[in-house]
Design a protein around this motif. Structure first.
Motif, mmCIF file in Angstrom:
data_model
loop_
_atom_site.group_PDB
_atom_site.id
_atom_site.type_symbol
_atom_site.label_atom_id
_atom_site.label_comp_id
_atom_site.label_asym_id
_atom_site.label_seq_id
_atom_site.Cartn_x
_atom_site.Cartn_y
_atom_site.Cartn_z
ATOM 1 N N THR A 128 48.314 41.872 60.030
ATOM 2 C CA THR A 128 49.348 42.014 61.054
ATOM 3 C C THR A 128 49.802 40.683 61.626
ATOM 4 O O THR A 128 50.733 40.652 62.443
ATOM 5 C CB THR A 128 48.828 42.902 62.200
ATOM 6 N N ASP A 129 49.177 39.581 61.240
ATOM 7 C CA ASP A 129 49.642 38.269 61.692
ATOM 8 C C ASP A 129 49.489 37.262 60.562
ATOM 9 O O ASP A 129 48.719 37.461 59.618
ATOM 10 C CB ASP A 129 48.871 37.801 62.937
ATOM 11 N N ALA A 130 50.234 36.186 60.658
ATOM 12 C CA ALA A 130 50.301 35.195 59.585
ATOM 13 C C ALA A 130 48.958 34.518 59.336
ATOM 14 O O ALA A 130 48.612 34.221 58.186
ATOM 15 C CB ALA A 130 51.363 34.154 59.925
ATOM 16 N N GLN A 131 48.199 34.278 60.377
ATOM 17 C CA GLN A 131 46.916 33.589 60.196
ATOM 18 C C GLN A 131 45.934 34.453 59.415
ATOM 19 O O GLN A 131 45.238 33.966 58.515
ATOM 20 C CB GLN A 131 46.321 33.219 61.559
ATOM 21 N N ALA A 132 45.859 35.745 59.753
ATOM 22 C CA ALA A 132 44.966 36.649 59.032
ATOM 23 C C ALA A 132 45.406 36.792 57.582
ATOM 24 O O ALA A 132 44.571 36.834 56.664
ATOM 25 C CB ALA A 132 44.933 38.010 59.717
ATOM 26 N N ARG A 133 46.707 36.844 57.352
ATOM 27 C CA ARG A 133 47.219 36.959 55.979
ATOM 28 C C ARG A 133 46.871 35.701 55.179
ATOM 29 O O ARG A 133 46.432 35.785 54.032
ATOM 30 C CB ARG A 133 48.724 37.172 55.991
ATOM 31 N N ARG A 134 47.036 34.554 55.787
ATOM 32 C CA ARG A 134 46.741 33.295 55.104
ATOM 33 C C ARG A 134 45.263 33.204 54.732
ATOM 34 O O ARG A 134 44.909 32.783 53.628
ATOM 35 C CB ARG A 134 47.143 32.126 55.999
ATOM 36 N N LEU A 135 44.377 33.628 55.655
ATOM 37 C CA LEU A 135 42.939 33.593 55.370
ATOM 38 C C LEU A 135 42.597 34.528 54.225
ATOM 39 O O LEU A 135 41.825 34.181 53.321
ATOM 40 C CB LEU A 135 42.152 33.979 56.619
ATOM 41 N N ALA A 136 43.172 35.740 54.234
ATOM 42 C CA ALA A 136 42.873 36.704 53.175
ATOM 43 C C ALA A 136 43.387 36.201 51.820
ATOM 44 O O ALA A 136 42.717 36.369 50.791
ATOM 45 C CB ALA A 136 43.482 38.052 53.513
ATOM 46 N N ILE A 137 44.561 35.583 51.805
ATOM 47 C CA ILE A 137 45.074 35.020 50.555
ATOM 48 C C ILE A 137 44.167 33.909 50.062
ATOM 49 O O ILE A 137 43.853 33.829 48.857
ATOM 50 C CB ILE A 137 46.509 34.498 50.761
ATOM 51 N N ARG A 138 43.720 33.057 50.974
ATOM 52 C CA ARG A 138 42.813 31.979 50.571
ATOM 53 C C ARG A 138 41.511 32.542 50.000
ATOM 54 O O ARG A 138 40.978 32.030 49.020
ATOM 55 C CB ARG A 138 42.515 31.083 51.773
ATOM 56 N N ASP A 139 41.011 33.624 50.604
ATOM 57 C CA ASP A 139 39.805 34.269 50.072
ATOM 58 C C ASP A 139 40.051 34.798 48.663
ATOM 59 O O ASP A 139 39.221 34.601 47.758
ATOM 60 C CB ASP A 139 39.378 35.421 50.986
ATOM 61 N N ALA A 140 41.177 35.474 48.454
ATOM 62 C CA ALA A 140 41.491 36.019 47.127
ATOM 63 C C ALA A 140 41.548 34.909 46.092
ATOM 64 O O ALA A 140 40.996 35.033 44.981
ATOM 65 C CB ALA A 140 42.817 36.773 47.166
ATOM 66 N N LEU A 141 42.194 33.805 46.442
ATOM 67 C CA LEU A 141 42.301 32.679 45.512
ATOM 68 C C LEU A 141 40.961 32.008 45.287
ATOM 69 O O LEU A 141 40.691 31.486 44.200
ATOM 70 C CB LEU A 141 43.323 31.677 46.048
ATOM 71 N N THR A 142 40.088 32.032 46.297
ATOM 72 C CA THR A 142 38.732 31.483 46.131
ATOM 73 C C THR A 142 37.936 32.299 45.126
ATOM 74 O O THR A 142 37.271 31.742 44.241
ATOM 75 C CB THR A 142 38.002 31.458 47.488
ATOM 76 N N PHE A 143 37.980 33.621 45.256
ATOM 77 C CA PHE A 143 37.269 34.481 44.299
ATOM 78 C C PHE A 143 37.787 34.251 42.883
ATOM 79 O O PHE A 143 37.016 34.197 41.923
ATOM 80 C CB PHE A 143 37.434 35.951 44.685
ATOM 81 N N ARG A 144 39.089 34.122 42.761
ATOM 82 C CA ARG A 144 39.697 33.922 41.449
ATOM 83 C C ARG A 144 39.317 32.556 40.875
ATOM 84 O O ARG A 144 38.969 32.450 39.690
ATOM 85 C CB ARG A 144 41.214 34.035 41.586
ATOM 86 N N ALA A 145 39.403 31.521 41.693
ATOM 87 C CA ALA A 145 39.069 30.180 41.223
ATOM 88 C C ALA A 145 37.592 30.087 40.820
ATOM 89 O O ALA A 145 37.246 29.424 39.832
ATOM 90 C CB ALA A 145 39.381 29.154 42.309
ATOM 91 N N TRP A 146 36.735 30.765 41.566
ATOM 92 C CA TRP A 146 35.301 30.776 41.224
ATOM 93 C C TRP A 146 35.098 31.441 39.864
ATOM 94 O O TRP A 146 34.358 30.928 39.027
ATOM 95 C CB TRP A 146 34.528 31.522 42.303
ATOM 96 N N ARG A 147 35.761 32.584 39.645
ATOM 97 C CA ARG A 147 35.621 33.285 38.358
ATOM 98 C C ARG A 147 36.126 32.416 37.210
ATOM 99 O O ARG A 147 35.474 32.307 36.159
ATOM 100 C CB ARG A 147 36.407 34.595 38.397
ATOM 101 N N GLN A 148 37.253 31.801 37.392
ATOM 102 C CA GLN A 148 37.835 31.013 36.321
ATOM 103 C C GLN A 148 37.075 29.724 36.072
ATOM 104 O O GLN A 148 37.155 29.169 34.973
ATOM 105 C CB GLN A 148 39.318 30.765 36.635
ATOM 106 N N ALA A 149 36.300 29.276 37.058
ATOM 107 C CA ALA A 149 35.407 28.141 36.816
ATOM 108 C C ALA A 149 34.220 28.564 35.948
ATOM 109 O O ALA A 149 33.717 27.770 35.137
ATOM 110 C CB ALA A 149 34.907 27.569 38.143
ATOM 111 N N GLN A 150 33.778 29.818 36.090
ATOM 112 C CA GLN A 150 32.678 30.325 35.259
ATOM 113 C C GLN A 150 33.155 30.612 33.836
ATOM 114 O O GLN A 150 32.387 30.498 32.878
ATOM 115 C CB GLN A 150 32.102 31.630 35.849
ATOM 116 N N PHE A 151 34.414 31.005 33.708
ATOM 117 C CA PHE A 151 34.981 31.390 32.412
ATOM 118 C C PHE A 151 36.255 30.574 32.186
ATOM 119 O O PHE A 151 37.354 31.003 32.565
ATOM 120 C CB PHE A 151 35.297 32.885 32.386
ATOM 121 N N PRO A 152 36.144 29.396 31.570
ATOM 122 C CA PRO A 152 37.292 28.483 31.471
ATOM 123 C C PRO A 152 38.520 29.074 30.781
ATOM 124 O O PRO A 152 39.641 28.653 31.067
ATOM 125 C CB PRO A 152 36.720 27.299 30.676
#
Length: 439
Positions: free
Chosen positions: A176-200
């Motif tokens: 419901t606010d830009a800050q919460a959305r930004r944090l959730a997007i950063r979390d999603a990208l963190t999970f993705r970046a972690w996975r792709q670091a394990q599987f190049p």
């Protein structure tokens, strides 16, 4: 999902089931109902006026009944006329044309094909219509159909990170606010970046399928005229958290989520986008996010999405999956098989029942192959080789039929000028053309 590795309209691979909603139990295909669907598609694509992708999504549509192979179309065929019934046109599809929710080239045209029965829900129908219409025009906008295997999404670590990514994307869509959305997007990208670091190899592979099926689903949802589209998409992602196999389905969830979030972060992204870039990378750049991918960052983000429960569930699944993979290997690799030639064939399959099976390929729980030699219908466990040159089924409990053979979970229909022949190993079989008899 139709593809000939390089072209969706090459008629090589079709998806049997769409992700857009439950279908009606009523499978009756009549001209009046079909015309209502055609009118709905026309209104949706005309409302867009080509703004989303720079071209109109309006065009030829046919609805096909897999039980009878009867089709109802909104325009006539070019090579062979169809029978006109009021405002629509009717005919029969030949056996070598897959029936699926897809795009297909047939009778002189590139069509959007829909498989009866269609969804009862109006929003689900709208999503499906625009999803498949996008596949018909994707070559025109520089996004030719392509395919990439996703073995990482069958692993414990890959599934853990992807489920958490879906949870974070859902949170971002409903924030419901830009800050919460930004944090959730950063979390999603963190999970993705972690996975792709394990599987190049995962980054390119995931980007490919999100540009293919992900953007189709994004287009369907964007043009569905759904007043609460973001809410429904978030619910869709939450349902994705319980999916059994992600190898062929993941992009239906992550792709539209990243597309919708990009709409909020960079509204002109579709016009300025380098088609080789991945949607998550575009979103990260649009928001100027620095995305960590180390274990500590992963765990910090995971705690916001009940990561410990997901980890436990995936550890239990991995144990059960190891037993299942061993049984499939005994049946489809070590045991006797019927290996049918598949190069250039047409396939229908259920994307929810695809198990990566490296290095041999993938096991499809439901798949149909139509080729020069006939049709192989698999209702349980067909191994499609990694190079797509053969489809193998277990050769046990086999009995002859009037037109071929029936085995455990499969039925083979052979054309008259083809026959079985011994395969590569003792006990294996394949299909060859009958020798020409000299008079």
């Amino acid at each position: 999902m139709v593809r000939n590795i390089g072209s969706r309209l090459g008629l090589a691979l079709a998806v049997v089931l769409a992700s857009s909603g439950a279908a009606s139990a009523q499978s009756r295909l009549d001209a009046a109902s079909a015309n209502t669907v055609f009118e709905r598609a026309r209104l949706l694509c005309e409302a867009d006026e080509g703004r989303t992708w720079g071209v109109s999504l309006c065009g030829p549509i046919l609805i096909a009944d897999p039980a009878t192979r009867r089709v109802v179309a909104n325009v006539d065929g070019l090579e062979k006329p169809l029978e006109r019934t009021g405002a629509v046109f009717e005919g029969l599809l030949p056996d070598n044309v897959p029936i699926a929710n897809t795009a297909v080239r047939w009778n002189g045209r590139a069509w959007t094909m829909l498989m009866a029965p269609l969804p009862d829900d109006e929003t689900a129908l709208s999503v499906l219509l625009m999803h498949e219409a996008w596949h018909r025009i994707q070559d025109q906008i520089g996004l030719a159909a392509s395919n990439a295997d996703q073995p990482q999404l069958a692993t414990e670590a890959g599934r853990l990170s992807f489920r958490l990514e879906l949870r974070a994307l859902s949170a971002a869509l409903t924030a419901t606010d830009a800050q919460a959305r930004r944090l959730a997007i950063r979390d999603a990208l963190t999970f993705r970046a972690w996975r792709q670091a394990q599987f190049p190899q995962a980054q390119d592979a995931e980007n490919i399928m999100e540009r293919h099926e992900g953007l189709a689903e994004y287009t369907g949802r964007r043009l569905s005229r759904d007043d609460v589209m973001s809410q429904h998409l978030a619910e869709h992602l939450r349902r994705g958290d319980a999916v059994r196999e992600y190898a062929r389905t993941f992009a239906y969830y992550s792709g539209p989520a990243y597309g919708v979030l990009l709409d909020g972060a960079a509204r002109d992204w579709r016009q300025t986008w380098d088609r080789h870039a991945g949607l998550p990378e575009l979103l990260s750049q649009a928001l100027a996010l620095s995305v960590p991918f180390d274990d500590a960052a992963f765990e910090l983000s995971a705690a916001r999405y009940d990561g410990s429960t997901v980890r436990t569930e995936e550890a239990e699944r991995a144990q059960a999956q190891a037993v299942r993979i061993a049984a499939l290997r005994a049946k489809l690799v070590d045991g006797p098989v019927l290996a049918t030639p598949a190069s250039g064939a047409n396939f229908n399959f259920d994307p929810n029942r695809v198990t990566p099976f490296p290095p041999e390929g993938s096991v499809y729980g439901l798949i149909r192959v139509a080729a020069d030699w006939g049709v192989l219908d698999v209702e349980r466990d067909g191994l499609l080789s990694a190079d797509w040159s053969r489809l193998s089924v277990g050769y046990v409990d086999v009995a002859p039929t009037e037109s071929g053979l029936k085995g455990e979970g499969w039925t083979l229909t052979l054309k008259p000028d083809w026959q079985l022949a011994p395969g590569r190993r003792d006990g294996d079989w394949t299909i060859i053309r009958r020798p020409i008899s000299n008079p």
